[in-house]
Write a protein that holds these residues in place. Structure first.
Motif, PDB file in Angstrom:
ATOM      1  N   GLN A 112      11.921 -23.875 -27.783  1.00  0.00           N
ATOM      2  CA  GLN A 112      10.667 -24.718 -27.625  1.00  0.00           C
ATOM      3  C   GLN A 112      10.487 -26.412 -27.036  1.00  0.00           C
ATOM      4  O   GLN A 112       9.475 -27.008 -26.937  1.00  0.00           O
ATOM      5  N   GLU A 113      11.081 -25.269 -25.992  1.00  0.00           N
ATOM      6  CA  GLU A 113      10.328 -26.625 -24.699  1.00  0.00           C
ATOM      7  C   GLU A 113       9.733 -26.551 -24.727  1.00  0.00           C
ATOM      8  O   GLU A 113       9.022 -26.777 -23.225  1.00  0.00           O
ATOM      9  N   ARG A 333       7.787 -28.813 -21.935  1.00  0.00           N
ATOM     10  CA  ARG A 333       7.420 -30.530 -22.473  1.00  0.00           C
ATOM     11  C   ARG A 333       8.104 -31.823 -22.492  1.00  0.00           C
ATOM     12  O   ARG A 333       7.992 -32.573 -22.679  1.00  0.00           O
ATOM     13  N   ARG A 334       9.933 -31.367 -22.174  1.00  0.00           N
ATOM     14  CA  ARG A 334      10.469 -32.513 -21.640  1.00  0.00           C
ATOM     15  C   ARG A 334      10.522 -32.855 -20.311  1.00  0.00           C
ATOM     16  O   ARG A 334      10.810 -33.337 -19.901  1.00  0.00           O
ATOM     17  N   LEU A 350      -2.900 -30.847 -19.996  1.00  0.00           N
ATOM     18  CA  LEU A 350      -2.000 -30.104 -20.151  1.00  0.00           C
ATOM     19  C   LEU A 350      -1.588 -29.913 -21.252  1.00  0.00           C
ATOM     20  O   LEU A 350      -1.331 -28.785 -21.916  1.00  0.00           O
ATOM     21  N   ARG A 351      -0.972 -31.034 -22.205  1.00  0.00           N
ATOM     22  CA  ARG A 351      -0.126 -30.863 -23.207  1.00  0.00           C
ATOM     23  C   ARG A 351      -1.048 -31.191 -24.532  1.00  0.00           C
ATOM     24  O   ARG A 351      -0.195 -31.446 -26.358  1.00  0.00           O
ATOM     25  N   SER A 352      -2.207 -31.874 -24.828  1.00  0.00           N
ATOM     26  CA  SER A 352      -2.308 -32.218 -25.991  1.00  0.00           C
ATOM     27  C   SER A 352      -4.577 -31.679 -26.244  1.00  0.00           C
ATOM     28  O   SER A 352      -5.208 -31.320 -24.887  1.00  0.00           O
ATOM     29  N   GLY A 353      -5.116 -31.122 -27.118  1.00  0.00           N
ATOM     30  CA  GLY A 353      -6.021 -30.461 -27.400  1.00  0.00           C
ATOM     31  C   GLY A 353      -5.876 -29.861 -26.859  1.00  0.00           C
ATOM     32  O   GLY A 353      -5.161 -28.728 -26.768  1.00  0.00           O
ATOM     33  N   PRO A 354      -7.634 -28.992 -27.158  1.00  0.00           N
ATOM     34  CA  PRO A 354      -7.482 -27.190 -26.934  1.00  0.00           C
ATOM     35  C   PRO A 354      -7.153 -26.959 -25.890  1.00  0.00           C
ATOM     36  O   PRO A 354      -7.891 -27.402 -24.788  1.00  0.00           O
TER      37      PRO A 354
END
Length: 423
Positions: A112-113, A333-334, A350-354
């Motif tokens: 989940q991370e 993601r943490r 790196l963490r959002s959008g396509p």
């Protein structure tokens, strides 16, 4: 029982106890053998990585090499693979998993991370065989502070380009092709091309026109194309990378977030980034996504020390410490991003959008190598004033891919079934 028999029994018991002690001692010795790790990081980053590992309290022996693929193949063929390998991409790892050489990482970290497209699900196997331990952003362009480019296609003379590498040359050129396919045609078409699905072949319109657009850029300045072919992607020996090289002459570098590691400390503070889409040849494209790449850890050994090392390395604490030590980015993601504006902008992308995994990193090694070769031939022919023969080059790569499929291309269900994520 006679005295002689009692003595004999006593001696046998003592021998068995001693033998057992030897077994225990040998097992303990084996467990204390350093965990062997093979990676691509050398120089300062290797020192930073070793500093991170020392904090885990697990004996280790790290080897970093730019020729990692060749070194790993040699070690595997000799029957002495490393306990842990860290590779830039999963195409090679999928082949080793298909040969039953890799050990599952199930239970060694919290899935989940790690979000898509990093999350090693979406495969046809219930097991996971790799985990990203370093992340990089692509589909960006670096420029010098105060010299932000206009949102329109940049001419060849503006670009800082180098194809050379200690290992496989040509990958900076494949990044151009991949980015053009992604920005012109979007993530769905990009994924179909990478996975060979829904009729998107190497010779199909999205790939061919992207390649032609890049060749058109190269034709603008044959001298610059020749220079790119002969230049290392890290720049010349002055340690300032391509963007800040003393010989100058260029203002934009189409390179991943790792490019700042090639600049001097002072220059890195003056480097700024922007999305590549508006600057690419052929027109001011909207930003349809970002390529991302990673260094993925996998196990060739089930030794407790090796498993413990992966557990610590992939954990939130391990990844946070790694980011602090080496100024790198994590797919976990943490993990909180380090640094200032540039670092925050990178982490956000790196963490959002396509986001789509680097195409050549996902491809089977034979296909990837054919891709590299076709890119280098394109530059060489343009530099020589010849027609690059793009349709023929794409047919050659397609033949390699078809041959790979015809021979089975068994990945043991380990290969990703998707390479893009919209969340």
């Amino acid at each position: 029982m006679t005295r002689r028999l009692r003595v004999l029994v006593f001696l046998v018991v003592m021998v068995l106890i001693a033998a057992g002690g030897l077994v225990v001692a040998w097992a303990r010795h084996d467990d204390e053998e350093p965990v062997t790790i093979l990676g691509t990081w050398t120089g300062q980053q290797a020192e930073q990585f070793e500093s991170l590992l020392r904090g885990f309290g697990i004996p280790f022996r790290y080897q970093g090499t730019a020729a990692q693929r060749e070194v790993l193949l040699s070690k595997v063929q000799s029957g002495e693979p490393p306990d842990v390998v860290i590779m830039p991409g999963i195409g090679e790892l999928a082949e080793y998993a298909g040969q039953n050489r890799l050990k599952p990482l199930n239970g060694l970290y919290d899935p989940q991370e790690y979000g898509a497209p990093w999350k090693p699900t979406g495969t046809s196997s219930a097991d996971v065989y790799w985990v990203p331990v370093k992340a990089d952003l692509k589909s960006i362009v670096w420029y010098r502070e105060g010299e932000k480019p206009a949102n329109s296609p940049a001419p060849m003379r503006s670009w800082c380009i180098g194809m050379g590498d200690d290992g496989a040359s040509g990958w900076p050129g494949t990044d151009w092709i991949e980015d053009l396919v992604l920005q012109r045609s979007g993530p769905d078409t990009y994924q179909d091309w990478v996975l060979g699905e829904n009729g998107v072949t190497w010779g199909s319109t999205p790939v061919r026109t992207a390649w032609e657009a890049w060749a058109g850029l190269l034709r603008q300045d044959r001298g610059a194309a020749r220079h790119a072919l002969l230049t290392d992607h890290r720049g010349v020996s002055d340690g300032r990378g391509l963007l800040f090289a003393r010989w100058g002459g260029c203002a934009l570098e189409h390179q991943g977030s790792f490019a700042r590691s090639f600049y001097s400390a002072a220059d890195a503070r003056r480097a700024r980034l922007t999305d590549s889409a508006p600057l690419l040849p052929g027109g001011g494209y909207p930003v349809r996504g970002h390529e991302v790449s990673g260094d993925f850890a996998a196990l060739f050994s089930d030794r407790p020390g090796a498993r413990a090392l992966i557990r610590r390395l992939a954990s939130r604490a391990g990844q946070q410490r790694w980011a602090e030590l080496a100024d790198v980015f994590s797919a976990n993601r943490r993990v909180e991003p380090q640094g200032g504006t540039v670092e925050r902008e990178t982490a956000e992308r790196l963490r959002s959008g396509p986001r789509c995994l680097d195409a050549s990193d996902v491809m089977a090694p034979a296909v990837r190598d054919a891709f590299y070769e076709a890119v280098l031939l394109t530059i060489a022919r343009v530099a020589a004033g010849r027609d690059p023969g793009i349709p023929g080059l794409l047919q050659d790569v397609q033949r390699v891919q078809d041959a790979q499929s015809a021979t089975g291309g068994d990945d043991g269900g380990a290969a990703l079934k998707s390479v893009c994520s919209t969340r």
